[in-house]
Motif scaffolding. Structure first.
Motif, PDB file in Angstrom:
ATOM      1  N   LYS A   1     -10.491   8.132   1.490  1.00 28.38           N
ATOM      2  CA  LYS A   1     -10.412   9.459   0.887  1.00 28.38           C
ATOM      3  C   LYS A   1      -9.066   9.664   0.212  1.00 28.38           C
ATOM      4  O   LYS A   1      -8.974  10.092  -0.936  1.00 28.38           O
ATOM      5  CB  LYS A   1     -10.643  10.515   1.986  1.00 28.38           C
ATOM      6  CG  LYS A   1     -10.819  11.898   1.442  1.00 28.38           C
ATOM      7  CD  LYS A   1     -11.240  12.871   2.530  1.00 28.38           C
ATOM      8  CE  LYS A   1     -11.230  14.282   1.946  1.00 28.38           C
ATOM      9  NZ  LYS A   1     -11.096  15.287   2.997  1.00 28.38           N
ATOM     10  N   LYS A   2      -8.003   9.321   0.942  1.00 32.26           N
ATOM     11  CA  LYS A   2      -6.651   9.520   0.427  1.00 32.26           C
ATOM     12  C   LYS A   2      -6.394   8.670  -0.823  1.00 32.26           C
ATOM     13  O   LYS A   2      -5.706   9.085  -1.759  1.00 32.26           O
ATOM     14  CB  LYS A   2      -5.642   9.171   1.528  1.00 32.26           C
ATOM     15  CG  LYS A   2      -4.197   9.441   1.188  1.00 32.26           C
ATOM     16  CD  LYS A   2      -3.836  10.892   1.468  1.00 32.26           C
ATOM     17  CE  LYS A   2      -2.543  11.298   0.797  1.00 32.26           C
ATOM     18  NZ  LYS A   2      -1.386  11.259   1.693  1.00 32.26           N
TER      19      LYS A   2
ATOM     20  N   HIS B   1     -10.780   6.023  10.747  1.00 30.35           N
ATOM     21  CA  HIS B   1      -9.548   5.674  10.032  1.00 30.35           C
ATOM     22  C   HIS B   1      -9.858   5.110   8.631  1.00 30.35           C
ATOM     23  O   HIS B   1      -9.154   5.415   7.674  1.00 30.35           O
ATOM     24  CB  HIS B   1      -8.728   4.678  10.853  1.00 30.35           C
ATOM     25  CG  HIS B   1      -8.050   5.309  12.038  1.00 30.35           C
ATOM     26  ND1 HIS B   1      -6.704   5.569  12.079  1.00 30.35           N
ATOM     27  CD2 HIS B   1      -8.556   5.769  13.201  1.00 30.35           C
ATOM     28  CE1 HIS B   1      -6.399   6.152  13.229  1.00 30.35           C
ATOM     29  NE2 HIS B   1      -7.508   6.276  13.947  1.00 30.35           N
TER      30      HIS B   1
ATOM     31  N   HIS C   1      -2.487   4.783   9.914  1.00 31.34           N
ATOM     32  CA  HIS C   1      -1.927   5.958   9.245  1.00 31.34           C
ATOM     33  C   HIS C   1      -2.601   6.253   7.914  1.00 31.34           C
ATOM     34  O   HIS C   1      -3.129   5.360   7.272  1.00 31.34           O
ATOM     35  CB  HIS C   1      -0.434   5.754   8.975  1.00 31.34           C
ATOM     36  CG  HIS C   1       0.321   5.247  10.154  1.00 31.34           C
ATOM     37  ND1 HIS C   1       0.441   5.970  11.325  1.00 31.34           N
ATOM     38  CD2 HIS C   1       0.992   4.081  10.361  1.00 31.34           C
ATOM     39  CE1 HIS C   1       1.161   5.273  12.203  1.00 31.34           C
ATOM     40  NE2 HIS C   1       1.503   4.122  11.644  1.00 31.34           N
ATOM     41  N   ASP C   2      -2.505   7.493   7.488  1.00 28.29           N
ATOM     42  CA  ASP C   2      -2.916   7.832   6.136  1.00 28.29           C
ATOM     43  C   ASP C   2      -2.024   7.051   5.170  1.00 28.29           C
ATOM     44  O   ASP C   2      -0.834   6.868   5.437  1.00 28.29           O
ATOM     45  CB  ASP C   2      -2.721   9.335   5.880  1.00 28.29           C
ATOM     46  CG  ASP C   2      -3.962  10.140   6.249  1.00 28.29           C
ATOM     47  OD1 ASP C   2      -4.971   9.527   6.671  1.00 28.29           O
ATOM     48  OD2 ASP C   2      -3.924  11.366   6.113  1.00 28.29           O
ATOM     49  N   PRO C   3      -2.574   6.618   4.051  1.00 23.00           N
ATOM     50  CA  PRO C   3      -1.746   5.918   3.069  1.00 23.00           C
ATOM     51  C   PRO C   3      -0.581   6.799   2.613  1.00 23.00           C
ATOM     52  O   PRO C   3      -0.737   8.016   2.493  1.00 23.00           O
ATOM     53  CB  PRO C   3      -2.719   5.671   1.908  1.00 23.00           C
ATOM     54  CG  PRO C   3      -4.080   5.743   2.513  1.00 23.00           C
ATOM     55  CD  PRO C   3      -3.985   6.703   3.651  1.00 23.00           C
ATOM     56  N   SER C   4       0.573   6.169   2.374  1.00 32.12           N
ATOM     57  CA  SER C   4       1.744   6.904   1.886  1.00 32.12           C
ATOM     58  C   SER C   4       1.567   7.188   0.394  1.00 32.12           C
ATOM     59  O   SER C   4       0.680   6.631  -0.253  1.00 32.12           O
ATOM     60  CB  SER C   4       3.001   6.062   2.094  1.00 32.12           C
ATOM     61  OG  SER C   4       2.943   4.916   1.252  1.00 32.12           O
TER      62      SER C   4
ATOM     63  N   ALA D   1     -10.634   7.991   6.321  1.00 30.85           N
ATOM     64  CA  ALA D   1      -9.437   8.754   5.954  1.00 30.85           C
ATOM     65  C   ALA D   1      -8.646   8.017   4.877  1.00 30.85           C
ATOM     66  O   ALA D   1      -8.152   8.632   3.919  1.00 30.85           O
ATOM     67  CB  ALA D   1      -8.574   8.990   7.193  1.00 30.85           C
ATOM     68  N   ILE D   2      -8.540   6.709   5.012  1.00 29.67           N
ATOM     69  CA  ILE D   2      -7.793   5.920   4.027  1.00 29.67           C
ATOM     70  C   ILE D   2      -8.503   5.942   2.675  1.00 29.67           C
ATOM     71  O   ILE D   2      -7.880   6.175   1.629  1.00 29.67           O
ATOM     72  CB  ILE D   2      -7.614   4.462   4.523  1.00 29.67           C
ATOM     73  CG1 ILE D   2      -6.642   4.434   5.706  1.00 29.67           C
ATOM     74  CG2 ILE D   2      -7.110   3.565   3.396  1.00 29.67           C
ATOM     75  CD1 ILE D   2      -6.574   3.111   6.437  1.00 29.67           C
TER      76      ILE D   2
END
Ligand SMILES: Nc1nc2c(ncn2[C@@H]2O[C@H](COP(=O)(O)OP(=O)(O)OP(=O)(O)O)[C@@H](O)[C@H]2O)c(=O)[nH]1
Ligand SMILES: [Mg+2]
Length: 195
Positions: free
Chosen positions: A163-164, A157, A119-122, A160-161
Motif C-alpha cells: 500500500k505504502k 505486513h 516496518h512501513d517503507p521509508s 502494508a508495504i
C-alpha cells in the motif's frame, strides 16, 4: 540459463562508469536502505557466509561492488541509503553514483529493491521504487528479515508495504530471510526470468 551459483567471486568495486566491467553480462542490482540486508541477500543467494561483507556498521559500503557469478551474470551491491550520519555532500555524491549506474547501465536487467518486512517503507524506499518505475527498470521487491515476524502476520505486513509503495501488481514481491533462507528459490526464479 544454467548457472552454478557456487562459482562466485567479487570482481571489482567501482565509483563511476569508467570502472564498470566492460562486457555484456547481465546484471542484477541490489538497492535498499542501509542495514536492510542487501549484502546478506547476496551471501544467502550464493550460499556463502561472507562473500559480500556484512556488518553492523551501516553506511559502510561506499562503492558499487560487482560480483561475478559463474561468468554468466553479476550481482551489483549498491551502497545503502537513508543512513543518518552522512553529510549532505556525501549523500549527493551517493545519489550521482547510483543514478549514473541505474539510468545508463545497459547490462542492468532488474533491480532487487529490498525493504524490511517489519516496518512501513521509508520515504527513501518509496522514492527508490518510484524512480525505478519512472525509468521503467524492472523491479523485484524483496521484503527481508521475515524470520523476525511470525508467519501468521506476514500477510498483514506485506499488504502494508504494498500500500505504502503504491505497488504495481505486475512486479514480483518476495518474502525473504537470510536466516531461514525463506524465499530464496522464489528470488532465484524471479531473477533468472529477468536475464
Ligand atoms: N534476522 C535477520 N537478520 C538479517 C537478515 N538480513 C540481514 N540481517 C542482519 O542485518 C544487518 C545488516 O545486514 P547487511 O546485509 O549488512 O545490510 P546491508 O543492506 O548490506 O547494509 P549496508 O551495506 O550498510 O547498506 C546484519 O547484522 C545482518 O546479519 C535477515 O533476513 N534476518
Ligand atoms: Mg552491505
Amino acid at each position: 540459463m544454467e548457472i552454478n551459483t557456487h562459482n562466485a567471486e567479487i570482481l571489482l568495486s567501482a565509483a563511476n562508469k569508467s570502472h564498470y566491467p566492460q562486457d555484456e553480462l547481465p546484471e542484477i542490482a541490489l538497492a535498499g536502505r542501509s542495514n536492510v540486508g542487501k549484502s546478506s541477500f547476496i551471501n544467502t543467494m550464493l550460499n556463502r557466509k561472507n562473500l559480500a561483507r556484512t556488518s553492523g556498521k551501516p553506511g559502510k559500503t561506499q562503492l558499487l561492488n560487482f560480483f561475478n557469478i559463474d561468468d554468466k551474470m553479476r550481482f551489483v551491491d549498491v551502497p545503502g541509503y537513508g543512513y543518518a550520519r552522512v553529510s549532505k555532500k556525501e549523500r549527493e555524491k551517493w545519489g550521482r553514483m547510483i543514478e549514473e549506474y541505474l539510468t545508463t547501465r545497459e547490462n542492468l536487467r532488474a533491480v532487487v529493491s529490498l525493504v524490511d518486512l517489519r516496518h512501513d517503507p521509508s520515504a527513501d524506499d518509496v522514492q527508490m521504487y518510484e524512480f525505478l518505475k519512472y525509468y521503467e527498470i524492472p523491479v523485484i521487491i524483496v521484503a527481508t528479515k521475515a524470520d523476525k515476524i511470525p508467519r501468521g502476520k506476514w500477510n498483514k505486513h506485506e499488504s502494508a508495504i504494498k500500500k505504502k509503495l503504491n505497488f504495481d501488481l505486475s512486479d514480483d514481491f518476495i518474502l525473504f530471510s537470510s536466516v531461514s533462507k525463506a524465499g530464496m528459490d522464489q528470488a532465484w526464479d524471479a531473477i533468472l526470468e529477468k536475464l
